[in-house]
Design a protein around this motif. Structure first.
Motif, PDB file in Angstrom:
ATOM      1  N   LEU A 284     -35.814  26.228  29.404  1.00 46.83           N
ATOM      2  CA  LEU A 284     -36.573  25.031  29.766  1.00 46.83           C
ATOM      3  C   LEU A 284     -35.736  24.082  30.618  1.00 46.83           C
ATOM      4  CD1 LEU A 284     -38.492  24.182  26.454  1.00 46.83           C
ATOM      5  CD2 LEU A 284     -39.438  25.130  28.565  1.00 46.83           C
ATOM      6  N   VAL A 285     -34.488  23.876  30.219  1.00 41.04           N
ATOM      7  CA  VAL A 285     -33.608  22.996  30.993  1.00 41.04           C
ATOM      8  C   VAL A 285     -33.415  23.546  32.404  1.00 41.04           C
ATOM      9  CG1 VAL A 285     -31.282  22.049  31.165  1.00 41.04           C
ATOM     10  CG2 VAL A 285     -32.445  22.088  28.943  1.00 41.04           C
ATOM     11  N   LEU A 286     -33.159  24.835  32.502  1.00 41.49           N
ATOM     12  CA  LEU A 286     -32.967  25.455  33.815  1.00 41.49           C
ATOM     13  C   LEU A 286     -34.223  25.330  34.665  1.00 41.49           C
ATOM     14  CD1 LEU A 286     -31.196  27.160  35.716  1.00 41.49           C
ATOM     15  CD2 LEU A 286     -32.134  29.203  34.591  1.00 41.49           C
ATOM     16  N   ALA A 287     -35.382  25.589  34.048  1.00 39.85           N
ATOM     17  CA  ALA A 287     -36.642  25.514  34.799  1.00 39.85           C
ATOM     18  C   ALA A 287     -36.922  24.094  35.278  1.00 39.85           C
ATOM     19  CB  ALA A 287     -37.794  26.022  33.930  1.00 39.85           C
ATOM     20  N   CYS A 288     -36.680  23.098  34.426  1.00 38.52           N
ATOM     21  CA  CYS A 288     -36.974  21.714  34.798  1.00 38.52           C
ATOM     22  C   CYS A 288     -36.050  21.199  35.886  1.00 38.52           C
ATOM     23  CB  CYS A 288     -36.882  20.811  33.563  1.00 38.52           C
ATOM     24  SG  CYS A 288     -38.237  21.039  32.385  1.00 38.52           S
ATOM     25  N   TRP A 289     -34.846  21.735  35.974  1.00 36.62           N
ATOM     26  CA  TRP A 289     -33.901  21.262  36.979  1.00 36.62           C
ATOM     27  C   TRP A 289     -33.935  22.081  38.274  1.00 36.62           C
ATOM     28  CZ3 TRP A 289     -30.762  17.012  37.247  1.00 36.62           C
ATOM     29  CH2 TRP A 289     -30.710  16.203  36.104  1.00 36.62           C
ATOM     30  N   VAL A 290     -34.651  23.188  38.291  1.00 36.76           N
ATOM     31  CA  VAL A 290     -34.667  24.039  39.482  1.00 36.76           C
ATOM     32  C   VAL A 290     -36.078  24.231  40.027  1.00 36.76           C
ATOM     33  CG1 VAL A 290     -34.153  26.348  40.384  1.00 36.76           C
ATOM     34  CG2 VAL A 290     -32.569  25.247  38.787  1.00 36.76           C
ATOM     35  N   ALA A 291     -37.039  24.558  39.152  1.00 33.18           N
ATOM     36  CA  ALA A 291     -38.384  24.931  39.595  1.00 33.18           C
ATOM     37  C   ALA A 291     -39.091  23.838  40.399  1.00 33.18           C
ATOM     38  CB  ALA A 291     -39.231  25.338  38.386  1.00 33.18           C
ATOM     39  N   PRO A 292     -39.047  22.544  40.009  1.00 35.04           N
ATOM     40  CA  PRO A 292     -39.758  21.540  40.814  1.00 35.04           C
ATOM     41  C   PRO A 292     -39.275  21.459  42.257  1.00 35.04           C
ATOM     42  CG  PRO A 292     -39.230  20.655  38.659  1.00 35.04           C
ATOM     43  CD  PRO A 292     -38.515  21.954  38.765  1.00 35.04           C
ATOM     44  N   ALA A 293     -37.972  21.562  42.473  1.00 34.06           N
ATOM     45  CA  ALA A 293     -37.451  21.513  43.842  1.00 34.06           C
ATOM     46  C   ALA A 293     -37.962  22.685  44.664  1.00 34.06           C
ATOM     47  CB  ALA A 293     -35.923  21.504  43.817  1.00 34.06           C
TER      48      ALA A 293
ATOM     49  N   ILE B 297     -35.439  16.084  25.328  1.00 36.56           N
ATOM     50  CA  ILE B 297     -36.659  15.731  26.057  1.00 36.56           C
ATOM     51  C   ILE B 297     -36.325  14.856  27.260  1.00 36.56           C
ATOM     52  CG2 ILE B 297     -38.785  14.375  25.899  1.00 36.56           C
ATOM     53  CD1 ILE B 297     -39.079  15.426  23.039  1.00 36.56           C
ATOM     54  N   LEU B 298     -35.448  13.878  27.085  1.00 37.21           N
ATOM     55  CA  LEU B 298     -35.038  13.039  28.215  1.00 37.21           C
ATOM     56  C   LEU B 298     -34.339  13.854  29.286  1.00 37.21           C
ATOM     57  CD1 LEU B 298     -33.734   9.821  26.404  1.00 37.21           C
ATOM     58  CD2 LEU B 298     -35.917  10.151  27.574  1.00 37.21           C
ATOM     59  N   LEU B 299     -33.546  14.837  28.878  1.00 37.26           N
ATOM     60  CA  LEU B 299     -32.884  15.713  29.843  1.00 37.26           C
ATOM     61  C   LEU B 299     -33.906  16.508  30.647  1.00 37.26           C
ATOM     62  CD1 LEU B 299     -30.240  16.971  30.938  1.00 37.26           C
ATOM     63  CD2 LEU B 299     -30.383  18.649  29.086  1.00 37.26           C
ATOM     64  N   LEU B 300     -34.963  16.978  29.981  1.00 35.75           N
ATOM     65  CA  LEU B 300     -35.991  17.754  30.667  1.00 35.75           C
ATOM     66  C   LEU B 300     -36.777  16.878  31.637  1.00 35.75           C
ATOM     67  CD1 LEU B 300     -37.326  19.849  27.643  1.00 35.75           C
ATOM     68  CD2 LEU B 300     -35.735  20.579  29.417  1.00 35.75           C
ATOM     69  N   VAL B 301     -37.163  15.673  31.205  1.00 32.46           N
ATOM     70  CA  VAL B 301     -37.921  14.769  32.082  1.00 32.46           C
ATOM     71  C   VAL B 301     -37.077  14.362  33.285  1.00 32.46           C
ATOM     72  CG1 VAL B 301     -39.079  12.538  32.230  1.00 32.46           C
ATOM     73  CG2 VAL B 301     -39.348  13.938  30.185  1.00 32.46           C
ATOM     74  N   THR B 302     -35.810  14.058  33.047  1.00 29.63           N
ATOM     75  CA  THR B 302     -34.914  13.704  34.152  1.00 29.63           C
ATOM     76  C   THR B 302     -34.792  14.851  35.146  1.00 29.63           C
ATOM     77  OG1 THR B 302     -33.650  12.260  32.667  1.00 29.63           O
ATOM     78  CG2 THR B 302     -32.595  12.909  34.732  1.00 29.63           C
ATOM     79  N   GLY B 303     -34.726  16.062  34.647  1.00 28.23           N
ATOM     80  CA  GLY B 303     -34.656  17.214  35.531  1.00 28.23           C
ATOM     81  C   GLY B 303     -35.891  17.348  36.402  1.00 28.23           C
ATOM     82  N   LEU B 304     -37.077  17.161  35.810  1.00 29.51           N
ATOM     83  CA  LEU B 304     -38.317  17.243  36.585  1.00 29.51           C
ATOM     84  C   LEU B 304     -38.327  16.213  37.708  1.00 29.51           C
ATOM     85  CD1 LEU B 304     -40.933  17.680  33.706  1.00 29.51           C
ATOM     86  CD2 LEU B 304     -40.287  19.403  35.390  1.00 29.51           C
ATOM     87  N   ALA B 305     -37.934  14.978  37.378  1.00 30.35           N
ATOM     88  CA  ALA B 305     -37.968  13.906  38.376  1.00 30.35           C
ATOM     89  C   ALA B 305     -36.939  14.125  39.479  1.00 30.35           C
ATOM     90  CB  ALA B 305     -37.740  12.561  37.687  1.00 30.35           C
TER      91      ALA B 305
END
Length: 452
Positions: A38-47, A135-143
């Motif tokens: 999840l962390v990897l996806a949130c920090w890579v997939a949106p870009a 959760i904050l780490l995941l949201v920050t990654g998405l943004a």
């Protein structure tokens, strides 16, 4: 001798500090393969998503700000935010908060954990803080990831707001940041509901699904013809109320209410989960939740909170009906048209004109004869009129509007062709998207307030 032995035992039985328990729970969470994915996806997939879509010839025009992904890098994170509020964030809170206590029930490790930590209160605090951190780490990654993808692919350019006015890159960046910060409140509310479900339902899979089911129920409620006060009182309303940040002046009323309601739900659900957890009988391995306890300790208090929130919001805002009224729709459409007309004027290299000079107005009807021009629907028909300096004739343009219950509308141009009847305009440098052909807008739902 006896006193010395008792003293040594007291030292050995000392409770584990909260900071140490928090680090332990955080390591347990991050060590799980699904959390790492999840962390990897949130920090890579949106870009990757924003970069890929921004290079396509067809854009997600049915998504808010999707039609501007070719024009500015700041549209990408807002498109991702719209998707995240609907699907991603509820699922992320389910995967993290909905399982943080239930995992111990499945593994049967509560007694071992209690022997090590010796404080149910500290166990609850450590688990809740660890879940919040992830959760904050995941949201920050998405943004951050979506913003980086947009800026690298398209560039740091102005963004057209929901009333047609252009936001400078710095203002657009502030708006995007505030929008992502505002959705933390409903995200925390869903996370708290996940904690409550994890405590109450134990190893039952319903605890894991609870935040996603609550979010789905709120989405369905937004599709129903509910009064505005009920919509504002739902804990997830801030997922859509951030739209108001991109008008001038900003429509902050619904957003502030949505954030406050979300935080109240977060605190209440967390307090309920804490009260139930510290009173649990950990000596009974089969005591991992019951249907009766779920209703009495979970559903009924939150239902009471919803009823109280509706009453407070209705009394504080004087909100009645849907909040979508004829004069509001006309004013919002005329304002957006005037701003975008200036943008089209610049594209065509015509003499500049101000909004005050245009004096744009709109006349809207809804449905057939005798139907009240109020409420959401795709049967709004509007005629926009404006004046140009030195020209006696009045310009007119026809629009078909699809207004949703949250106040967002899509204006679809229906002629004349020279103004809004075609999706491209011929500029001195070649064909360019016509800003007046189809555009998004936002209706202020709350009653008008005096402006100083």
């Amino acid at each position: 001798m006896t006193a010395a032995v008792a003293h040594d035992r007291a030292v050995v039985a000392r409770r584990v500090p909260l900071a140490r328990g928090y680090r332990f729970e955080l390591v347990k969470l991050v060590s799980q393969w699904r959390i790492r994915l999840l962390v990897l996806a949130c920090w890579v997939a949106p870009a990757l998503f924003v970069a890929a879509v921004s290079r396509q010839s067809s854009l997600p025009v049915d998504t808010l700000f999707g039609r501007w992904m070719h024009a500015t890098g700041w549209a990408g994170p807002l498109v991702v935010l719209g998707f995240a509020g609907t699907w991603a964030l509820p699922l992320l809170t389910s995967m993290v908060a909905g399982d943080v206590f239930a995992a111990e029930d499945r593994l049967g490790t509560w007694r071992h954990l209690l022997v090590a930590v010796r404080s149910p209160r500290r166990i609850f605090a450590a688990k809740a803080l660890a879940g919040l951190t992830v959760i904050l780490l995941l949201v920050t990654g998405l943004a951050c990831s979506s913003a980086a993808g947009g800026l690298v692919t398209v560039g740091n350019r102005p963004l057209a707001g929901l009333d047609g006015h252009l936001l400078a890159p710095a203002d657009a960046a502030v708006g995007v940041l505030l929008a992502w910060l505002s959705v933390l409140a409903p995200t925390l509310a869903l996370a708290a509901i996940g904690l409550l479900g994890s405590v109450v339902l134990g190893r039952s899979p319903m605890g894991l699904l609870l935040p996603a089911l609550v979010a789905l129920a709120m989405q369905l409620a937004q599709m129903l013809p509910l009064p505005l006060a009920v919509r504002l009182a739902l804990p997830g309303y801030a997922f859509i109320a951030w739209n108001g940040l991109f008008t001038s002046p900003a429509q902050l009323g619904p957003l502030v209410i949505g954030v406050v309601v979300g935080l109240v739900w977060a605190v209440t659900a967390t307090a309920l989960a804490y009260a139930l957890f510290v009173r649990r009988d950990f000596t009974n391995p089969t005591d991992d939740g019951s249907g009766r306890r779920a209703v009495v300790a979970g559903v009924l208090p939150l239902a009471g909170l919803l009823a109280a929130s509706v009453g407070v919001v209705a009394a504080a805002t004087s909100a009645t009906g849907s909040g979508i009224e004829q004069d509001k729709v006309q004013r919002s459409l005329a304002t957006a048209f005037a701003h975008l007309y200036r943008m089209q004027t610049e594209q065509l290299n015509r003499p500049d004109v101000t909004e005050a000079q245009l004096k744009a107005t709109a006349a809207c009807t809804k449905g057939g004869v005798g139907v009240a021009a109020a409420g959401p629907g795709n049967d709004w028909r509007c005629v926009v009129s404006w004046h140009l300096p030195g020209v006696e004739a009045t310009g007119t343009a026809v629009y078909q509007l699809d207004v949703t219950a949250d106040g967002r509308f899509v204006a679809d141009g229906d002629g004349p062709k020279e103004v809004n009847g075609y999706f491209l305009v011929r500029t001195p440098t070649g064909d360019a998207p016509n800003p007046l052909w189809q555009f998004d807008g936002n209706v202020e739902l709350l009653p008008d307030t005096p402006k100083g």
